[in-house]
Design a protein around this motif. Structure first.
Motif, short mmCIF file in Angstrom:
data_model
loop_
_atom_site.label_atom_id
_atom_site.label_comp_id
_atom_site.label_asym_id
_atom_site.label_seq_id
_atom_site.Cartn_x
_atom_site.Cartn_y
_atom_site.Cartn_z
N ASP A 176 0.92 -0.60 0.15
CA ASP A 176 0.11 0.25 -0.24
C ASP A 176 1.08 1.82 -0.55
O ASP A 176 0.86 2.38 -0.87
CB ASP A 176 -1.11 -0.15 1.27
N VAL A 233 1.26 4.56 -2.50
CA VAL A 233 1.05 5.49 -2.51
C VAL A 233 1.62 6.17 -3.22
O VAL A 233 1.54 7.45 -3.64
CB VAL A 233 0.73 5.29 -1.46
N LYS A 279 -4.38 1.51 4.15
CA LYS A 279 -4.10 2.51 2.70
C LYS A 279 -4.67 3.50 2.30
O LYS A 279 -4.06 5.05 2.28
CB LYS A 279 -4.92 1.81 1.24
N GLU A 338 -3.28 8.28 2.45
CA GLU A 338 -4.48 7.93 1.47
C GLU A 338 -4.77 10.22 2.34
O GLU A 338 -4.44 11.03 1.35
CB GLU A 338 -5.26 8.28 0.47
#
Length: 296
Positions: free
Chosen positions: A124, A128, A262, A266
């Motif tokens: 993840d 990102v 994740k 974000e």
């Protein structure tokens, strides 16, 4: 009055990192929480066990023990082909050291020390930071993010111990890191300055060489088991929990395991600018059960 003036009880958090290579699995930061006589007894008995003639090693490192490398190379003929007998011997050594975390004070079976850890799912994270802005905010590795998450988690634990009051504080002792240690003190102060709620429970920061610090070796041993358990829980690995993890869990020494998602990364990207310390005070409001696994 500084935060230390408000804290009547200071608990040490000895922390280290354990991670999977090649951007797979998890990057975990954690270790042990404890204070006073139990830490003294852990250190005393740990050093004695290191020197015991049938072990006789300079320091304990969980990954070296598991793989028959470094200090543990003498226990195997070929690290790439460890025999069942050699594996049994390596595991027995690990059990002896972990038993000191489970019961550091002789003849006293209260649970004085506990193991904790926070994991960042590496797939993840690296997905990102494919975005340039995300990489500028989160960094090129999960190191800083995982350490900041772990420190806030410790502050949360102090809040829970004090029923929301500032009677408990945490002092951090982390393993030295060639790349990150020169900036670690500044990063710690910036984290406190940015997260006023957590800062009430965060006292001091120091780093040390784990090869010369028994509690940091214990932190390494604990976080190694947390990473393996977390990889199984998140289905990053197949298999079952090791008996080493069960030893800690059965002794009620395995306190708190969490992991980032994740979506959290974000959100951090969306709410931060490059170079800005992470704003994580919202984690201080989590309740037991919110992405918290006391047992796996």
């Amino acid at each position: 009055m500084g935060v230390q003036g408000h804290c009547k009880v200071i608990i040490g958090s000895y922390m280290d990192e354990s991670f999977d290579y090649k951007q797979t699995g998890t990057f975990v930061v954690g270790g042990i929480l404890g204070r006073g006589v139990p830490i003294f007894e852990l250190e005393r008995r740990w050093e004695k066990l290191l020197r015991r003639p049938d072990i006789d090693i300079a320091y304990f490192k969980a990954s070296e023990c598991h793989n028959g490398l470094g200090q543990f190379a003498k226990f195997v003929s070929d690290p790439k082909n460890i025999t069942p007998e050699e594996r049994s011997r390596l595991d027995s050594v690990t059990h002896e050291f972990l038993s000191l975390i489970a019961n550091p004070v002789p003849y006293d079976y209260k649970h004085y020390l506990c193991v904790h850890g926070v994991g960042v799912v590496q797939s993840d994270f690296y997905e990102v930071i494919q975005d340039d802005t995300a990489r500028a905010i989160l960094g090129t590795s999960p190191y800083r993010l995982a350490y900041d998450f772990a420190m806030i988690q410790c502050a949360w634990a102090m809040k829970e111990l004090g029923d929301g009051r500032t009677g408990y504080g945490v002092s951090f002792i982390c393993d030295e890191h060639e790349q990150h240690s020169p900036l670690a003190g500044e990063a710690f102060n910036n984290l406190k300055a940015t997260n006023s709620n957590a800062a009430q429970y965060m006292t001091t920061f120091a780093s040390a060489d784990e090869k010369k610090c028994a509690p940091l070796q214990a932190a390494d041993a604990g976080v190694f088991e947390v990473r393996r358990a977390l990889n199984l829980a998140l289905r990053k690995w197949d298999g079952q929990l090791r008996s080493q993890f069960r030893l800690l869990a059965d002794a009620r020494a395995m306190f708190l395991i969490t992991h980032s998602k994740k979506e959290q990364m974000e959100h951090l990207v969306a709410s931060h600018r490059p170079g800005e310390p992470f704003k994580l005070d919202s984690l201080m409001e989590m309740k037991p059960g919110d992405n918290i696994k006391i047992e796996i």
